[in-house]
Write a protein that holds these residues in place. Sequence first.
Motif, PDB file in Angstrom:
ATOM      1  N   ASP A  98       0.978  13.426  -7.176  1.00 32.08           N
ATOM      2  CA  ASP A  98       0.124  12.243  -7.298  1.00 32.08           C
ATOM      3  C   ASP A  98       0.923  10.985  -7.641  1.00 32.08           C
ATOM      4  O   ASP A  98       0.589   9.906  -7.174  1.00 32.08           O
ATOM      5  CB  ASP A  98      -0.959  12.467  -8.354  1.00 32.08           C
ATOM      6  CG  ASP A  98      -1.941  11.316  -8.424  1.00 32.08           C
ATOM      7  OD1 ASP A  98      -2.652  11.079  -7.431  1.00 32.08           O
ATOM      8  OD2 ASP A  98      -1.990  10.630  -9.465  1.00 32.08           O
ATOM      9  N   SER A 139       4.685  10.884  -5.110  1.00 27.81           N
ATOM     10  CA  SER A 139       4.373  10.589  -3.708  1.00 27.81           C
ATOM     11  C   SER A 139       4.203   9.083  -3.503  1.00 27.81           C
ATOM     12  O   SER A 139       4.593   8.540  -2.471  1.00 27.81           O
ATOM     13  CB  SER A 139       3.104  11.329  -3.277  1.00 27.81           C
ATOM     14  OG  SER A 139       1.992  10.900  -4.044  1.00 27.81           O
ATOM     15  N   ARG A 140       3.668   8.398  -4.518  1.00 26.18           N
ATOM     16  CA  ARG A 140       3.468   6.953  -4.429  1.00 26.18           C
ATOM     17  C   ARG A 140       4.783   6.194  -4.600  1.00 26.18           C
ATOM     18  O   ARG A 140       4.942   5.109  -4.039  1.00 26.18           O
ATOM     19  CB  ARG A 140       2.428   6.511  -5.455  1.00 26.18           C
ATOM     20  CG  ARG A 140       1.019   6.886  -5.016  1.00 26.18           C
ATOM     21  CD  ARG A 140      -0.002   6.896  -6.126  1.00 26.18           C
ATOM     22  NE  ARG A 140      -1.348   6.934  -5.574  1.00 26.18           N
ATOM     23  CZ  ARG A 140      -1.907   7.995  -5.007  1.00 26.18           C
ATOM     24  NH1 ARG A 140      -1.243   9.129  -4.931  1.00 26.18           N
ATOM     25  NH2 ARG A 140      -3.127   7.949  -4.514  1.00 26.18           N
ATOM     26  N   PHE A 185      -0.224   8.885   0.380  1.00 21.98           N
ATOM     27  CA  PHE A 185      -1.515   9.473   0.044  1.00 21.98           C
ATOM     28  C   PHE A 185      -1.722  10.867   0.634  1.00 21.98           C
ATOM     29  O   PHE A 185      -2.798  11.439   0.473  1.00 21.98           O
ATOM     30  CB  PHE A 185      -2.640   8.538   0.520  1.00 21.98           C
ATOM     31  CG  PHE A 185      -2.383   7.101   0.151  1.00 21.98           C
ATOM     32  CD1 PHE A 185      -2.420   6.689  -1.167  1.00 21.98           C
ATOM     33  CD2 PHE A 185      -2.068   6.165   1.128  1.00 21.98           C
ATOM     34  CE1 PHE A 185      -2.159   5.370  -1.514  1.00 21.98           C
ATOM     35  CE2 PHE A 185      -1.812   4.847   0.800  1.00 21.98           C
ATOM     36  CZ  PHE A 185      -1.852   4.447  -0.529  1.00 21.98           C
ATOM     37  N   THR A 188      -0.622  13.763  -0.176  1.00 21.97           N
ATOM     38  CA  THR A 188      -0.795  14.890  -1.103  1.00 21.97           C
ATOM     39  C   THR A 188      -1.964  14.667  -2.059  1.00 21.97           C
ATOM     40  O   THR A 188      -2.174  15.458  -2.974  1.00 21.97           O
ATOM     41  CB  THR A 188       0.496  15.145  -1.911  1.00 21.97           C
ATOM     42  OG1 THR A 188       0.909  13.916  -2.525  1.00 21.97           O
ATOM     43  CG2 THR A 188       1.604  15.678  -1.018  1.00 21.97           C
ATOM     44  N   ASP A 189      -2.746  13.624  -1.847  1.00 18.98           N
ATOM     45  CA  ASP A 189      -3.870  13.349  -2.741  1.00 18.98           C
ATOM     46  C   ASP A 189      -4.857  14.515  -2.802  1.00 18.98           C
ATOM     47  O   ASP A 189      -5.363  14.854  -3.865  1.00 18.98           O
ATOM     48  CB  ASP A 189      -4.602  12.073  -2.319  1.00 18.98           C
ATOM     49  CG  ASP A 189      -3.885  10.804  -2.746  1.00 18.98           C
ATOM     50  OD1 ASP A 189      -2.756  10.888  -3.275  1.00 18.98           O
ATOM     51  OD2 ASP A 189      -4.459   9.716  -2.539  1.00 18.98           O
ATOM     52  N   ARG A 190      -5.140  15.110  -1.657  1.00 19.55           N
ATOM     53  CA  ARG A 190      -6.113  16.204  -1.613  1.00 19.55           C
ATOM     54  C   ARG A 190      -5.668  17.386  -2.465  1.00 19.55           C
ATOM     55  O   ARG A 190      -6.441  17.924  -3.264  1.00 19.55           O
ATOM     56  CB  ARG A 190      -6.340  16.649  -0.160  1.00 19.55           C
ATOM     57  CG  ARG A 190      -7.382  17.734   0.007  1.00 19.55           C
ATOM     58  CD  ARG A 190      -7.471  18.195   1.464  1.00 19.55           C
ATOM     59  NE  ARG A 190      -6.174  18.546   2.046  1.00 19.55           N
ATOM     60  CZ  ARG A 190      -5.518  19.688   1.818  1.00 19.55           C
ATOM     61  NH1 ARG A 190      -6.017  20.593   1.010  1.00 19.55           N
ATOM     62  NH2 ARG A 190      -4.359  19.924   2.399  1.00 19.55           N
ATOM     63  N   SER A 208      -3.419  17.371  -4.848  1.00 19.33           N
ATOM     64  CA  SER A 208      -3.295  16.930  -6.234  1.00 19.33           C
ATOM     65  C   SER A 208      -4.667  16.912  -6.905  1.00 19.33           C
ATOM     66  O   SER A 208      -4.827  17.370  -8.042  1.00 19.33           O
ATOM     67  CB  SER A 208      -2.656  15.538  -6.266  1.00 19.33           C
ATOM     68  OG  SER A 208      -2.449  15.136  -7.586  1.00 19.33           O
ATOM     69  N   ARG A 209      -5.644  16.397  -6.211  1.00 14.17           N
ATOM     70  CA  ARG A 209      -7.002  16.330  -6.752  1.00 14.17           C
ATOM     71  C   ARG A 209      -7.554  17.737  -7.000  1.00 14.17           C
ATOM     72  O   ARG A 209      -8.170  17.999  -8.038  1.00 14.17           O
ATOM     73  CB  ARG A 209      -7.889  15.541  -5.783  1.00 14.17           C
ATOM     74  CG  ARG A 209      -9.136  14.999  -6.383  1.00 14.17           C
ATOM     75  CD  ARG A 209      -9.823  13.954  -5.505  1.00 14.17           C
ATOM     76  NE  ARG A 209      -9.807  14.208  -4.076  1.00 14.17           N
ATOM     77  CZ  ARG A 209      -9.070  13.528  -3.196  1.00 14.17           C
ATOM     78  NH1 ARG A 209      -8.278  12.549  -3.582  1.00 14.17           N
ATOM     79  NH2 ARG A 209      -9.123  13.831  -1.911  1.00 14.17           N
ATOM     80  N   PRO A 264      -5.430  11.699 -10.410  1.00 10.43           N
ATOM     81  CA  PRO A 264      -5.816  12.058  -9.038  1.00 10.43           C
ATOM     82  C   PRO A 264      -7.281  11.735  -8.739  1.00 10.43           C
ATOM     83  O   PRO A 264      -7.616  11.393  -7.606  1.00 10.43           O
ATOM     84  CB  PRO A 264      -5.556  13.571  -8.985  1.00 10.43           C
ATOM     85  CG  PRO A 264      -4.459  13.775  -9.985  1.00 10.43           C
ATOM     86  CD  PRO A 264      -4.787  12.828 -11.110  1.00 10.43           C
ATOM     87  N   HIS A 277      -7.494   7.979  -8.209  1.00  7.98           N
ATOM     88  CA  HIS A 277      -6.923   7.582  -6.919  1.00  7.98           C
ATOM     89  C   HIS A 277      -7.820   7.964  -5.739  1.00  7.98           C
ATOM     90  O   HIS A 277      -7.517   7.614  -4.596  1.00  7.98           O
ATOM     91  CB  HIS A 277      -5.538   8.212  -6.741  1.00  7.98           C
ATOM     92  CG  HIS A 277      -4.524   7.649  -7.662  1.00  7.98           C
ATOM     93  ND1 HIS A 277      -3.448   8.377  -8.115  1.00  7.98           N
ATOM     94  CD2 HIS A 277      -4.413   6.431  -8.238  1.00  7.98           C
ATOM     95  CE1 HIS A 277      -2.713   7.619  -8.924  1.00  7.98           C
ATOM     96  NE2 HIS A 277      -3.284   6.440  -9.013  1.00  7.98           N
ATOM     97  N   SER A 278      -8.902   8.663  -6.008  1.00  2.81           N
ATOM     98  CA  SER A 278      -9.808   9.128  -4.958  1.00  2.81           C
ATOM     99  C   SER A 278     -10.681   7.991  -4.437  1.00  2.81           C
ATOM    100  O   SER A 278     -11.088   7.111  -5.192  1.00  2.81           O
ATOM    101  CB  SER A 278     -10.698  10.241  -5.528  1.00  2.81           C
ATOM    102  OG  SER A 278     -11.689  10.619  -4.601  1.00  2.81           O
TER     103      SER A 278
END
Length: 192
Positions: free
Chosen positions: A65, A68-69, A79, A81-83, A85-86, A112, A115-116
């Motif tokens: 999270d 990656s940024r 973004f 790996t957001d899924r 990470s969340r 996370p 960031h959604s």
Amino acid sequence: MTRPDDVLGYWLDEVGPSGWYDADAARDTEITDRFGDALEEAKEGAFSLWLTYASGTLAYLILTDQFSRNIHRGEAEAFTTDRISRAAAKAAIGHGWDFKIDEPARQFFYLPLMHSENLCDQDRAVRLILTRMPDQGASNLLHAKAHREVIRRFGRFPFRNEALSRETTEVEKRWLDEGGYGATVRALKEPA
């Protein structure tokens, strides 16, 4: 191979809270050099054993999270790996593992969700920071509320549009031109 202690030692001890939110090109390069390969491995499903305990999950969340940024600043790939990470954050919170991590590092279980681009996740982030970070959550709470306000208003983060090749609406453009996220934070800080 990267270990959770490598991630935690670097982020929590070397960088520390004063540097967590700085947009610093030199730090981005350092994170890319040290953890870029690990992020790619995480994208391919590595590090599942990290997700079996609190500090391992914390390292996973920082990698997927936060790093990656840093590694892909300004790019759509920031973004990707957001899924995962969340999902990891939600599972860890469900286990109560966030309580096993002291503040201020506990916030990385909630970011996370912040960031959604989903309002339910935003509402949950605000609640979690409000109730689970009583000692050091004031600044985090302000930013959680600001993120939520942006999602309430637009259903997405307009400042991601360029990186994600999304068309910016006239309303979003006006908001960006008038200060965007920073103006939203200021408005919440100093209500009319």
